[in-house]
Design an enzyme around this catalytic site. Structure first.
Site, PDB file in Angstrom:
ATOM      1  N   ILE A   1       5.674   5.170   0.989  1.00  0.00           N
ATOM      2  CA  ILE A   1       5.165   5.715   2.263  1.00  0.00           C
ATOM      3  C   ILE A   1       4.947   4.548   3.225  1.00  0.00           C
ATOM      4  O   ILE A   1       4.186   3.641   2.915  1.00  0.00           O
ATOM      5  CB  ILE A   1       3.816   6.447   2.085  1.00  0.00           C
TER       6      ILE A   1
ATOM      7  N   GLY B   1       5.751   4.676 -18.153  1.00  0.00           N
ATOM      8  CA  GLY B   1       5.861   3.518 -17.274  1.00  0.00           C
ATOM      9  C   GLY B   1       5.035   3.624 -16.003  1.00  0.00           C
ATOM     10  O   GLY B   1       5.144   2.797 -15.107  1.00  0.00           O
TER      11      GLY B   1
ATOM     12  N   VAL C   1       0.836  -1.205   0.000  1.00  0.00           N
ATOM     13  CA  VAL C   1       0.000   0.000   0.000  1.00  0.00           C
ATOM     14  C   VAL C   1       0.868   1.251   0.000  1.00  0.00           C
ATOM     15  O   VAL C   1       1.772   1.386   0.830  1.00  0.00           O
ATOM     16  CB  VAL C   1      -0.931   0.041   1.239  1.00  0.00           C
TER      17      VAL C   1
ATOM     18  N   LYS D   1      -6.348  -1.624  -1.681  1.00  0.00           N
ATOM     19  CA  LYS D   1      -5.461  -1.034  -0.677  1.00  0.00           C
ATOM     20  C   LYS D   1      -6.267  -0.528   0.515  1.00  0.00           C
ATOM     21  O   LYS D   1      -5.870  -0.686   1.673  1.00  0.00           O
ATOM     22  CB  LYS D   1      -4.652   0.101  -1.303  1.00  0.00           C
TER      23      LYS D   1
END
Ligand SMILES: NC(=O)c1ccc[n+]([C@@H]2O[C@H](COP(=O)([O-])OP(=O)(O)OC[C@H]3O[C@@H](n4cnc5c(N)ncnc54)[C@H](OP(=O)(O)O)[C@@H]3O)[C@@H](O)[C@H]2O)c1
Ligand SMILES: NC(=O)c1ccc[n+]([C@@H]2O[C@H](COP(=O)([O-])OP(=O)(O)OC[C@H]3O[C@@H](n4cnc5c(N)ncnc54)[C@H](OP(=O)(O)O)[C@@H]3O)[C@@H](O)[C@H]2O)c1
Lengths: 456, 456
Positions: B151, B202, B147, B220
């Site tokens: 971060i 990409g 997820v 998520k």
């Protein structure tokens, strides 16, 4: 606090129990006690065991305190009741200042307790001694609450971003200063008035010197710089300027130029070493750090794998700080702290420093200069000349003829003065210091020159 | 990558070693291999041991791959070389999709390996099965990279903020969608054109369906909702709207009203349960979530002790994701993951859910409505009437006479249509849905009504 949604301490049959003591029942200690007592369901769930508050040590049993109902027998003024109780294994040490905090921490560790603390001054001053002693004794010290209050920056730097060589940290680490500067900026209030307001609101202490002169931010930066760069930094060697000398006029000019001023703590790993500083800095309006208001803190970390990561949250206050202390108590009870502590060897006197602090004279950046100058033809040329001789090029200039004044305290009270604001292109700090001195020597320049850093 | 400042694998005499395998050497796997091979000094420092890449398993040895120099004997197409090697204790499982990823993960755990994965689809779909099996076998699964990429939101929610009952999570969790919406917003580019651009860069896969239709964000969110609220959520039950149907015109009107549109994943714990949704949402310009650009992700968590905490960083990409995988590998090697995993009992079928997902019909919020209406007197009254009957009050209206058009595809190609944008005050989703249907039935309204959520 009244909005906490939780159930009091639970003791589930067969569930393990970790006995905890709090030493120092002030602002933070009271918040920690409340979470332990009122939210036992939640700490039990995250710790897989009951987190039991067994003792809370105060200096003076008679002193009026923030209302908190402690169960019978918990409150005591005898530290020995903790020291001599082998069932208490983890202690939240929440006394401020250096002594007796230092001696108490040593005694607690010697009697077998693992420590959780929020005391950045103590760690910045006596970190190597305390951490070495903890290692000798097989104990751990957790200190999430010591930097940036509720923002879990310690865990993030020392664990979550461990794949990275961090390249820089920029932080607003002192909530009191940020509150003061935000209020001055937003409402044009004078420094002294906002300080009084901050004290009324409980943001600033009775003596806010360490907050507003940059000491507190420098101590926090020294801790972060150690975790992020392996540098062992004496916080007092970090060049620091506080917000205590900040003139509201600079906030106004900065805004005209598209910037806000914040007390910024910076650590940058350059080719030639680690650059550390704490200073009021112009930050471009709209960038995340510039928009940090009031008592909030924020940190921008740049890692060579992850890129930039930004954290924002409440940097102080009872419950945000207690949130960090409780996370550490849980980590310590579960056993994670010990593993981290053993592995990372914080502040070990045996580990050579991995980064050397660099002289700030070499730090490069842009500068904001404000001068009070004679309203004469030739003034600007003289100033531009000095800058040019020092190889500092000018990015922009503001001069308001309309604001011209006579200064009765001047040696030449008859000459008209106008404010002149210059934004420079990049230059080294050393050059900027030299040029500032030269400018102050010019006949056309009255008094001293205000020089601030510019970022972004 | 070329900017990584580190030294290759180190083997210090007497230092412990953890042998690692990577299964799946695609974008993320290659990044992880590089960090393990090129930055051994840094992983050793954080793990207190050498992190040794012993095997990297691919499906096809002949396939052209991103250049990476693996030491002799590391690359293999035989999973058995990992399964049968008892010295490999930790495996980074970096294959996408459900099968064979699921079976491979089970086989690896059955042969005694602890797992690190980035595969959110797999966890969202088979979490309970995989985690229960891991617990039975005494193994752990770490999933920081699953997820929000770089971060470290998993560690932050499940450990750093553990003192809190979280009250809400709001996140921009899909970098591809955010890139597309940002570009559409900033340059007015059409959806299809930006998707092609994202593919060239990409950011988007050849088939970006799961990104742009909200599936990836919902998966998520299901994982985060479990960690934060103890809810066991089937991701497919989360009401979700993607950005694939977003009209650039709504971005423009939103901007006029002071908002940006972002694909926002929301979890809010209310009195009556947990509200979950993924939808394009209007966010006030200047607020942190509204200002998240391009491939960045961000999460705003609100805890009852800590208050609001905001995280911002790169949500995908080779090195940010590898950064998260390496942090998990270190945590697993050190032993922290096992402690966390045992304590928190993620997705345990034995733990009753602590929060029940609430019907979105009850979720309250403000709405943005865009209608194509007949340019006739009486139109606005008819519309206001419908809203009023449904107890929805109007906060503001934009109507541009100047944009009136004839719609040749209309059943009444002769009548002039004008766009009408309405911002409502708070109303329940159910009421808004009913009112929308009624509006679409009005004679004055042409075609369907665009309805978006508004926050802040
Ligand atoms: N407040 C925040 O927002 C915040 C945020 C981050 C970190 N911190 C740090 O947390 C620590 C505590 O801060 P605080 O705001 O809670 O301070 P505080 O309100 O002044 O509380 C400190 C407490 O320690 C007690 N104490 C002092 N000497 C003692 C002794 N010998 N034995 C037992 N108790 C003793 C004091 O007792 P008496 O009540 O008897 O004087 C007082 O209750 C400081 O290091 C501070 O820097 C605070
Ligand atoms: N890319 C990102 O930014 C990102 C961010 C967060 C999470 N993730 C997640 O990370 C995972 C990997 O993503 P990615 O971008 O690295 O995907 P990718 O570039 O498509 O790589 C997947 C790799 O797995 C290999 N593979 C497939 N089946 C295999 C098998 N049976 N045995 C061995 N190897 C096999 C593929 O091998 P071949 O090369 O032989 O086809 C390919 O190299 C996915 O779950 C994705 O959702 C990715």
């Amino acid at each position: 606090m009244d909005s906490l949604k939780c159930s009091p301490v639970v003791t589930i049959c067969g569930m393990e129990k970790t006995n905890i003591a709090i030493v120092g029942l002030g602002t933070v200690g009271t918040g920690v006690a409340r979470l332990l007592l009122d939210c036992g369901d939640r700490t039990a769930r995250h710790a897989g065991r009951t987190m039991w508050l067994r003792k809370a040590v105060v200096r003076d049993l008679e002193k009026a305190r923030q209302r908190i109902d402690l169960p019978e027998g918990v409150l005591t003024d005898s530290l020995d009741e903790v020291i001599n109780d082998p069932e208490i294994t983890v202690v939240a040490q929440l006394i401020g200042g250096l002594e007796p905090a230092r001696s108490i921490m040593l005694r607690l560790m010697e009697s077998g307790k693992d420590i959780v603390t929020a005391n950045k001054a103590l760690l910045a001053e006596h970190g190597p001694e305390l951490f070495d002693r903890a290692r000798q004794l097989g104990r751990s010290i957790a200190f999430e609450a010591s930097v940036a209050g509720g923002i879990p920056i310690i865990a993030n730097i020392s664990q979550c971003l461990s794949a990275n060589q961090l390249e820089s940290l920029e932080g607003i680490l002192n909530g009191t200063s940020n509150f003061i500067v935000s209020q001055m900026d937003e409402f044009g209030t004078e420094y002294a008035e906002v300080v009084a307001e901050a004290q009324r609101l409980g943001y600033a202490e009775a003596d806010p010197t360490m907050d507003v002169d940059g000491t507190d931010a420098a101590q926090k930066l020294a801790i972060l710089a150690h975790l992020a760069f392996g540098a062992t930094v004496d916080w007092s060697t970090i060049p620091r300027v506080g917000i205590d000398g900040l003139d509201p006029v600079d906030l106004r000019y900065a805004r005209q130029l598209g910037y806000r001023i914040k007390l910024l703590a910076v650590a940058t790993l350059g080719e030639e070493g680690l650059e550390l500083s704490v200073a009021p800095t112009l930050l471009k309006i709209g960038t995340p750090l510039a928009e940090v208001r009031n008592a909030f803190n924020a940190i921008r970390a740049v890692g060579d794998a992850v890129g930039p990561v930004f954290y924002h949250g409440l940097g102080a206050g009872q419950m945000p700080t207690a949130s960090a202390v409780i996370a550490d108590l849980i980590d310590t009870a579960v056993g994670r702290t010990k593993l981290t502590f053993q592995t990372l060897e914080y502040f070990s006197s045996e580990n050579p420093a991995r980064a050397i602090q660099r002289d700030t004279a070499n730090i490069r950046g842009r500068f904001y200069l404000r001068l009070s100058v004679a309203n004469d033809p030739g003034t600007l040329a003289a100033i531009a000349n000095v800058l040019s001789r020092n190889s500092i090029s000018i990015a922009s200039v503001i001069q308001h003829e309309s604001e011209s004044t006579l200064d009765p305290n001047s040696q030449r009270p008859d000459r008209e003065l106008v404010p002149l604001v210059i934004m420079t292109h990049e230059a080294s700090e050393g050059t900027a210091v030299a040029a500032t001195a030269e400018l102050e020597g010019l006949d056309a320049v009255e008094g001293s020159v205000t020089r601030l850093r510019v970022k972004g």
